[in-house]
Design a protein around this motif. Structure first.
Motif, PDB file in Angstrom:
ATOM      1  N   GLU A 286      24.940  40.485  22.445  1.00 12.10           N
ATOM      2  CA  GLU A 286      24.502  39.149  22.150  1.00 12.10           C
ATOM      3  C   GLU A 286      23.387  39.186  20.759  1.00 12.10           C
ATOM      4  N   ALA A 287      22.807  40.128  21.086  1.00 13.55           N
ATOM      5  CA  ALA A 287      21.423  40.566  19.946  1.00 13.55           C
ATOM      6  C   ALA A 287      22.147  40.622  18.598  1.00 13.55           C
ATOM      7  N   SER A 288      23.517  41.168  18.488  1.00 14.00           N
ATOM      8  CA  SER A 288      23.994  41.573  17.216  1.00 14.00           C
ATOM      9  C   SER A 288      25.000  40.356  16.868  1.00 14.00           C
ATOM     10  N   ALA A 289      25.175  39.535  17.907  1.00 24.66           N
ATOM     11  CA  ALA A 289      26.195  38.401  17.439  1.00 24.66           C
ATOM     12  C   ALA A 289      26.273  37.489  16.038  1.00 24.66           C
ATOM     13  N   ALA A 290      27.280  37.405  15.615  1.00 21.95           N
ATOM     14  CA  ALA A 290      27.351  36.413  14.714  1.00 21.95           C
ATOM     15  C   ALA A 290      28.165  35.102  15.145  1.00 21.95           C
ATOM     16  N   SER A 291      28.800  35.225  16.401  1.00 22.18           N
ATOM     17  CA  SER A 291      29.303  33.966  16.706  1.00 22.18           C
ATOM     18  C   SER A 291      29.324  34.357  18.244  1.00 22.18           C
ATOM     19  N   ILE A 292      29.169  33.242  19.097  1.00 24.44           N
ATOM     20  CA  ILE A 292      29.336  33.302  20.322  1.00 24.44           C
ATOM     21  C   ILE A 292      29.981  31.907  20.687  1.00 24.44           C
ATOM     22  N   ARG A 293      31.465  32.067  21.476  1.00 23.37           N
ATOM     23  CA  ARG A 293      32.064  31.062  21.829  1.00 23.37           C
ATOM     24  C   ARG A 293      32.350  31.079  23.305  1.00 23.37           C
ATOM     25  N   THR A 294      31.942  30.237  23.937  1.00 20.77           N
ATOM     26  CA  THR A 294      31.767  30.076  25.530  1.00 20.77           C
ATOM     27  C   THR A 294      32.308  28.805  25.945  1.00 20.77           C
ATOM     28  N   PHE A 295      33.021  29.019  26.985  1.00 22.92           N
ATOM     29  CA  PHE A 295      33.493  27.815  27.825  1.00 22.92           C
ATOM     30  C   PHE A 295      32.735  28.317  29.281  1.00 22.92           C
TER      31      PHE A 295
END
Length: 296
Positions: free
Chosen positions: A109-118
């Motif tokens: 998560e610390a390096s994420a460019a995008s987070i898509r969550t359901f």
């Protein structure tokens, strides 16, 4: 707060490169384990990014794979060195150790460019208020000490700084209507949480959609999931599934593609962001007029 040099992501990238080189050399994990004088499981964990590789081991692996001196070898050894660093989240080891896989998730998560969550039952951690999170932790971990509860809250708050301080992280959350209806912490806490969702929806890069009960069956009936994407195209997306039996990370292309398709269908079935905001507002008003104490 997003950090492209997250040691978790570096370990994963190094492992993929080492596996690619091993396969190109026509070697099996057993061959590498014999060369390093270690177990096959250790080699496997290095290749999947679950274990920190010693520089000496990486150098020996590159020798075995026949990789000559040069820029590629230097880059991989540098990657191995970076992968040994400690991420900021290791300050919270006392509470992370009790949640298998959570440290890995936070590192990604610390390096994420995008987070898509359901989400089917709970507000995503990045969008939780302190009161909501505290009630959730106390309910899920009734034996947790007050000190550890505070540490978990502090960890969650620090993670949330990514949304405020980073202009690069994109969060897209599709929430089942049940997420809005379950009064975690009681009516006042839940109403405050719904108002936080409305505020978060105004942040750049944050999209929140509601999937109403009226939509019926959908691709997410099997449960919640999160897809993590990274700024470097060489770091492939990861699917994260949190379940009682243990946290699961799916990295195979077919698994990521399947969950990506499911998410696309879910956001197409959900209310558009503006209508979702209206739905959340209406639900918050219902809590405003409800009894402040949950029944039961």
């Amino acid at each position: 707060m997003t950090d492209g040099r997250s040691p978790t992501v570096r370990r994963r990238r190094l492992g993929m490169e080492l596996r690619r080189l091993r396969e190109a050399a026509g070697l099996m994990i057993e061959d590498v384990a014999k060369h390093l004088e270690c177990s096959m499981s250790r080699v496997s964990r290095i290749e999947t990014g679950k274990s920190v590789a010693r520089i000496r081991d990486v150098r020996d692996m590159l020798d075995l794979y026949g990789l000559p001196e040069g820029s590629q070898r230097d880059q991989l050894l540098g990657l191995a060195k970076d992968a040994q660093q400690r991420g900021w989240w290791t300050e919270y080891e006392a509470v992370l150790s009790a949640s298998a896989g959570l440290d890995t998730y936070i590192g990604l998560e610390a390096s994420a460019a995008s987070i898509r969550t359901f989400q089917t039952h709970l507000v995503p951690g990045l969008l939780q208020t302190e009161e909501y999170a505290r009630a959730l932790i106390k309910a899920g971990r009734p034996g947790e000490t007050p000190e550890n509860v505070d540490r978990r809250i502090a960890l969650r708050t620090r993670r949330q700084a990514m949304l405020r301080d980073s202009g690069s992280l994109e969060l897209w959350a599709v929430l089942d209507e049940a997420v809005l209806r379950r009064p975690i912490g009681g009516v006042p806490v839940m109403r405050s949480q719904l108002m936080r969702l409305l505020e978060a929806g105004e942040l750049p890069g944050v999209t929140i959609q509601v999937l109403p009960f009226a939509r019926g069956a959908h691709p997410g009936v099997d449960g919640a999931f999160t897809i993590i994407g990274f700024p470097d195209p060489t770091d492939l997306d990861v699917v994260y599934i949190d379940c009682p039996a243990g946290n699961i990370f799916l990295e195979k292309e077919k698994d990521v593609r399947r969950h990506t398709t499911w998410f696309d269908h879910l956001r197409a079935a959900a209310l558009p962001p503006d209508e979702s905001a209206e739905f959340i507002t209406a639900t918050a008003d219902e809590f405003k007029n409800a009894s402040p104490y949950p029944r039961g």
